[in-house]
Motif scaffolding. Structure first.
Motif, PDB file in Angstrom:
ATOM      1  N   ARG A   1       3.375   0.332  11.932  1.00  0.00           N
ATOM      2  CA  ARG A   1       2.637   0.403  10.662  1.00  0.00           C
ATOM      3  C   ARG A   1       3.108   1.590   9.813  1.00  0.00           C
ATOM      4  O   ARG A   1       3.230   1.492   8.604  1.00  0.00           O
ATOM      5  CB  ARG A   1       1.134   0.536  10.931  1.00  0.00           C
ATOM      6  N   LYS A   2       3.375   2.712  10.493  1.00  0.00           N
ATOM      7  CA  LYS A   2       3.819   3.895   9.752  1.00  0.00           C
ATOM      8  C   LYS A   2       5.176   3.625   9.078  1.00  0.00           C
ATOM      9  O   LYS A   2       5.418   4.058   7.948  1.00  0.00           O
ATOM     10  CB  LYS A   2       3.916   5.074  10.721  1.00  0.00           C
ATOM     11  N   ASP A   3       6.051   2.892   9.776  1.00  0.00           N
ATOM     12  CA  ASP A   3       7.355   2.558   9.185  1.00  0.00           C
ATOM     13  C   ASP A   3       7.173   1.668   7.955  1.00  0.00           C
ATOM     14  O   ASP A   3       7.895   1.806   6.966  1.00  0.00           O
ATOM     15  CB  ASP A   3       8.240   1.857  10.215  1.00  0.00           C
ATOM     16  N   TRP A   4       6.209   0.731   8.041  1.00  0.00           N
ATOM     17  CA  TRP A   4       5.973  -0.158   6.897  1.00  0.00           C
ATOM     18  C   TRP A   4       5.487   0.652   5.689  1.00  0.00           C
ATOM     19  O   TRP A   4       5.872   0.366   4.556  1.00  0.00           O
ATOM     20  CB  TRP A   4       4.951  -1.237   7.255  1.00  0.00           C
ATOM     21  N   LEU A   5       4.625   1.642   5.954  1.00  0.00           N
ATOM     22  CA  LEU A   5       4.130   2.466   4.841  1.00  0.00           C
ATOM     23  C   LEU A   5       5.250   3.331   4.262  1.00  0.00           C
ATOM     24  O   LEU A   5       5.319   3.545   3.049  1.00  0.00           O
ATOM     25  CB  LEU A   5       2.969   3.344   5.313  1.00  0.00           C
ATOM     26  N   GLN A   6       6.137   3.806   5.134  1.00  0.00           N
ATOM     27  CA  GLN A   6       7.292   4.567   4.636  1.00  0.00           C
ATOM     28  C   GLN A   6       8.213   3.657   3.830  1.00  0.00           C
ATOM     29  O   GLN A   6       8.741   4.045   2.786  1.00  0.00           O
ATOM     30  CB  GLN A   6       8.059   5.194   5.799  1.00  0.00           C
ATOM     31  N   ALA A   7       8.397   2.429   4.343  1.00  0.00           N
ATOM     32  CA  ALA A   7       9.249   1.475   3.624  1.00  0.00           C
ATOM     33  C   ALA A   7       8.657   1.163   2.250  1.00  0.00           C
ATOM     34  O   ALA A   7       9.395   1.002   1.271  1.00  0.00           O
ATOM     35  CB  ALA A   7       9.410   0.187   4.430  1.00  0.00           C
ATOM     36  N   GLY A   8       7.321   1.076   2.170  1.00  0.00           N
ATOM     37  CA  GLY A   8       6.679   0.823   0.879  1.00  0.00           C
ATOM     38  C   GLY A   8       6.904   1.977  -0.087  1.00  0.00           C
ATOM     39  O   GLY A   8       7.146   1.763  -1.282  1.00  0.00           O
ATOM     40  N   GLN A   9       6.833   3.209   0.425  1.00  0.00           N
ATOM     41  CA  GLN A   9       7.105   4.362  -0.440  1.00  0.00           C
ATOM     42  C   GLN A   9       8.569   4.358  -0.868  1.00  0.00           C
ATOM     43  O   GLN A   9       8.904   4.647  -2.023  1.00  0.00           O
ATOM     44  CB  GLN A   9       6.757   5.658   0.288  1.00  0.00           C
ATOM     45  N   ALA A  10       9.442   3.997   0.073  1.00  0.00           N
ATOM     46  CA  ALA A  10      10.869   3.915  -0.254  1.00  0.00           C
ATOM     47  C   ALA A  10      11.104   2.837  -1.311  1.00  0.00           C
ATOM     48  O   ALA A  10      11.866   3.032  -2.269  1.00  0.00           O
ATOM     49  CB  ALA A  10      11.678   3.607   1.000  1.00  0.00           C
ATOM     50  N   LEU A  11      10.450   1.689  -1.130  1.00  0.00           N
ATOM     51  CA  LEU A  11      10.589   0.601  -2.104  1.00  0.00           C
ATOM     52  C   LEU A  11      10.266   1.107  -3.500  1.00  0.00           C
ATOM     53  O   LEU A  11      11.031   0.925  -4.450  1.00  0.00           O
ATOM     54  CB  LEU A  11       9.643  -0.558  -1.724  1.00  0.00           C
ATOM     55  N   GLN A  12       9.118   1.778  -3.629  1.00  0.00           N
ATOM     56  CA  GLN A  12       8.695   2.204  -4.956  1.00  0.00           C
ATOM     57  C   GLN A  12       9.594   3.316  -5.495  1.00  0.00           C
ATOM     58  O   GLN A  12       9.873   3.361  -6.693  1.00  0.00           O
ATOM     59  CB  GLN A  12       7.221   2.639  -4.920  1.00  0.00           C
ATOM     60  N   HIS A  13      10.070   4.191  -4.615  1.00  0.00           N
ATOM     61  CA  HIS A  13      10.993   5.240  -5.059  1.00  0.00           C
ATOM     62  C   HIS A  13      12.274   4.603  -5.608  1.00  0.00           C
ATOM     63  O   HIS A  13      12.799   5.012  -6.646  1.00  0.00           O
ATOM     64  CB  HIS A  13      11.301   6.182  -3.881  1.00  0.00           C
ATOM     65  N   VAL A  14      12.753   3.558  -4.928  1.00  0.00           N
ATOM     66  CA  VAL A  14      13.957   2.846  -5.380  1.00  0.00           C
ATOM     67  C   VAL A  14      13.685   2.146  -6.719  1.00  0.00           C
ATOM     68  O   VAL A  14      14.475   2.245  -7.662  1.00  0.00           O
ATOM     69  CB  VAL A  14      14.409   1.807  -4.324  1.00  0.00           C
TER      70      VAL A  14
ATOM     71  N   MET B   1       0.839  -1.211   0.000  1.00  0.00           N
ATOM     72  CA  MET B   1       0.000   0.000   0.000  1.00  0.00           C
ATOM     73  C   MET B   1       0.872   1.259   0.000  1.00  0.00           C
ATOM     74  O   MET B   1       0.526   2.262  -0.625  1.00  0.00           O
ATOM     75  CB  MET B   1      -0.952  -0.015   1.191  1.00  0.00           C
ATOM     76  N   GLY B   2       2.002   1.194   0.687  1.00  0.00           N
ATOM     77  CA  GLY B   2       2.939   2.333   0.677  1.00  0.00           C
ATOM     78  C   GLY B   2       3.453   2.596  -0.732  1.00  0.00           C
ATOM     79  O   GLY B   2       3.599   3.744  -1.160  1.00  0.00           O
ATOM     80  N   ALA B   3       3.711   1.518  -1.480  1.00  0.00           N
ATOM     81  CA  ALA B   3       4.176   1.678  -2.861  1.00  0.00           C
ATOM     82  C   ALA B   3       3.103   2.366  -3.700  1.00  0.00           C
ATOM     83  O   ALA B   3       3.400   3.233  -4.531  1.00  0.00           O
ATOM     84  CB  ALA B   3       4.532   0.315  -3.456  1.00  0.00           C
ATOM     85  N   ALA B   4       1.831   2.003  -3.468  1.00  0.00           N
ATOM     86  CA  ALA B   4       0.734   2.647  -4.203  1.00  0.00           C
ATOM     87  C   ALA B   4       0.641   4.133  -3.837  1.00  0.00           C
ATOM     88  O   ALA B   4       0.395   4.983  -4.702  1.00  0.00           O
ATOM     89  CB  ALA B   4      -0.587   1.930  -3.907  1.00  0.00           C
ATOM     90  N   VAL B   5       0.862   4.456  -2.569  1.00  0.00           N
ATOM     91  CA  VAL B   5       0.830   5.867  -2.134  1.00  0.00           C
ATOM     92  C   VAL B   5       1.940   6.648  -2.832  1.00  0.00           C
ATOM     93  O   VAL B   5       1.741   7.787  -3.273  1.00  0.00           O
ATOM     94  CB  VAL B   5       0.955   5.972  -0.592  1.00  0.00           C
ATOM     95  N   PHE B   6       3.118   6.018  -2.968  1.00  0.00           N
ATOM     96  CA  PHE B   6       4.210   6.736  -3.652  1.00  0.00           C
ATOM     97  C   PHE B   6       3.816   7.027  -5.094  1.00  0.00           C
ATOM     98  O   PHE B   6       4.052   8.127  -5.602  1.00  0.00           O
ATOM     99  CB  PHE B   6       5.525   5.943  -3.595  1.00  0.00           C
ATOM    100  N   ASN B   7       3.210   6.046  -5.766  1.00  0.00           N
ATOM    101  CA  ASN B   7       2.780   6.293  -7.150  1.00  0.00           C
ATOM    102  C   ASN B   7       1.759   7.425  -7.226  1.00  0.00           C
ATOM    103  O   ASN B   7       1.769   8.213  -8.167  1.00  0.00           O
ATOM    104  CB  ASN B   7       2.177   5.016  -7.751  1.00  0.00           C
TER     105      ASN B   7
ATOM    106  N   GLU C   1      12.652   8.742   1.760  1.00  0.00           N
ATOM    107  CA  GLU C   1      11.351   8.314   2.299  1.00  0.00           C
ATOM    108  C   GLU C   1      11.455   7.856   3.752  1.00  0.00           C
ATOM    109  O   GLU C   1      10.507   7.286   4.300  1.00  0.00           O
ATOM    110  CB  GLU C   1      10.783   7.171   1.438  1.00  0.00           C
ATOM    111  N   GLY C   2      12.618   8.031   4.359  1.00  0.00           N
ATOM    112  CA  GLY C   2      12.770   7.653   5.768  1.00  0.00           C
ATOM    113  C   GLY C   2      13.180   6.207   5.963  1.00  0.00           C
ATOM    114  O   GLY C   2      13.083   5.678   7.072  1.00  0.00           O
ATOM    115  N   ALA C   3      13.635   5.542   4.891  1.00  0.00           N
ATOM    116  CA  ALA C   3      14.139   4.167   5.010  1.00  0.00           C
ATOM    117  C   ALA C   3      15.592   4.159   4.533  1.00  0.00           C
ATOM    118  O   ALA C   3      16.157   5.196   4.201  1.00  0.00           O
ATOM    119  CB  ALA C   3      13.281   3.218   4.181  1.00  0.00           C
ATOM    120  N   ARG C   4      16.204   2.988   4.509  1.00  0.00           N
ATOM    121  CA  ARG C   4      17.604   2.885   4.092  1.00  0.00           C
ATOM    122  C   ARG C   4      17.795   1.657   3.217  1.00  0.00           C
ATOM    123  O   ARG C   4      17.049   0.681   3.324  1.00  0.00           O
ATOM    124  CB  ARG C   4      18.522   2.714   5.313  1.00  0.00           C
ATOM    125  N   LEU C   5      18.836   1.697   2.386  1.00  0.00           N
ATOM    126  CA  LEU C   5      19.256   0.504   1.653  1.00  0.00           C
ATOM    127  C   LEU C   5      20.594   0.057   2.219  1.00  0.00           C
ATOM    128  O   LEU C   5      21.512   0.875   2.358  1.00  0.00           O
ATOM    129  CB  LEU C   5      19.460   0.803   0.167  1.00  0.00           C
TER     130      LEU C   5
END
Ligand SMILES: Cc1cc2nc3c(=O)[nH]c(=O)nc-3n(C[C@H](O)[C@H](O)[C@H](O)COP(=O)(O)O)c2cc1C
Length: 332
Positions: A253-266, A66-72, A153-157
């Protein structure tokens, strides 16, 4: 559906087409969208009926999706030259309300929020590629840009060296073997594979699956098990896979949504540079293996393993519209 001057039907269609193109675990598309008739904001809600109780009992991977969808949605808003305004988990009394997205003020031609890279264009071009990659290394500056995308997006690789990569793939292989030995997990995974000719808008068509690695180095998920009709001949995968571990400092949950946005940004950054990607989530599905993936000296919350490189495009996967029934845009 109510359309305001600030959220017309064409903009809504652009936003929704982008949102549903996001990757999701097993292509479950665990979201639904609705325009709030009072606030005219676009709401992203969890579709609990498309969760994975065995692989994802806490809904972490569902939140990543869902975080990835929010990033889109954010990228599409910028494409419409509007500033996206996003609130994650805005109402504690409504846990299924994942995000509220509004189109804010207009973005001018010289605004810094207009991205240099065309991530919007990458949304439709990104596909998971489970095929062998060539082994040509992705150049350092591109990898750095992928890393910065996660950080934004507040995550790291974490970008491991050869030994670190081998360790992550080994833990993934252990998870894959456990999944294989579990009839309930295997059944859950297989339920999301669709045969050729199916018009089901969810799940992964067999045409999007990859072959097993002849050298047995790449522990890709076996979606079909020993069904002989679905077995592809083994191919040799890249000797030195490039992988990145997406991680966050916390595990809410908020971290998971940030991670999803980070995933899609990556993933979109990689796509914009012609880099293919695939995802390895198996080790995250076993708490002890997920803990082992975390760095022993610098603890972190691993979210997903991203494999990247050059190679063939992935097969297409279907999408449902994503609207709550009453909110489907009228035919024009
Ligand atoms: C959180 C998450 C976990 C995923 N895990 C895997 C995985 O373990 N193995 C795999 O082959 N694909 C994995 N995927 C990719 C999905 O299967 C893929 O996104 C989906 O089928 C839609 O296809 P597309 O990415 O080509 O649009 C994962 C995706 C997400 C968002």
């Amino acid at each position: 559906m109510v359309c305001t001057p600030s959220l017309d039907a064409t903009s809504l269609e652009t936003l929704l087409a982008a949102a549903v193109a996001a990757p999701s675990i097993h292509n479950t598309q665990p979201w639904r969208f609705r325009v709030n008739p009072d606030t005219h904001a676009l709401e992203v809600r969890a579709a609990r009926e498309r969760s994975l109780p065995m692989a994802d009992p806490d809904g972490r991977a569902q939140h990543l999706s869902m975080g990835a969808a929010v990033f889109n949605l954010r990228v599409a808003a910028v494409h419409l030259r509007r500033q996206p305004e996003v609130r994650l988990l805005p109402d504690p009394s409504e846990p299924d309300l994942i995000a509220v997205v509004r189109l804010g003020g207009a973005i001018g031609p010289h605004d810094r929020s207009r991205r240099r890279l065309d991530l919007y264009d990458a949304i439709a071009r990104r596909h998971t590629s489970r095929m062998p990659f060539t082994g040509r290394p992705v150049p350092g500056p591109v990898v750095m840009e992928m890393s910065e995308a996660a950080r934004a997006e507040g995550a790291r690789l974490r970008l491991p060296d050869i030994a670190g990569t081998r360790r992550l793939l080994h833990l993934t292989a252990v998870a894959e073997a456990r999944n294989h030995a579990s009839s309930s997990r295997t059944a859950e995974t297989r339920a999301w594979i669709t045969p050729p000719g199916s018009d089901r808008p969810y799940g992964i068509p067999v045409t999007a699956l990859g072959p097993p690695d002849a050298a047995r180095r790449m522990p890709a998920r076996d979606f079909t098990g020993p069904l002989p009709a679905l077995h592809l001949p083994a191919l040799r995968f890249e000797r030195h896979a490039q992988v990145a571990l997406l991680w966050t400092a916390h595990d809410r949950r908020k971290d998971w949504l940030q991670a999803g946005q980070a995933l899609q940004h990556v993933l979109l950054t990689a796509t914009a540079y012609g880099v293919r990607t695939s995802l390895l989530h198996q080790a995250m599905e076993w708490p002890d293996l997920r803990a082992a993936i975390g760095h022993p000296r610098r603890p972190c919350c691993p979210q997903l393993l991203i494999r990247f490189g050059y190679g063939p495009d992935g097969g297409r996967t279907p999408r449902a519209g994503g609207w709550e029934t009453a909110d489907r845009p009228a035919e024009r």
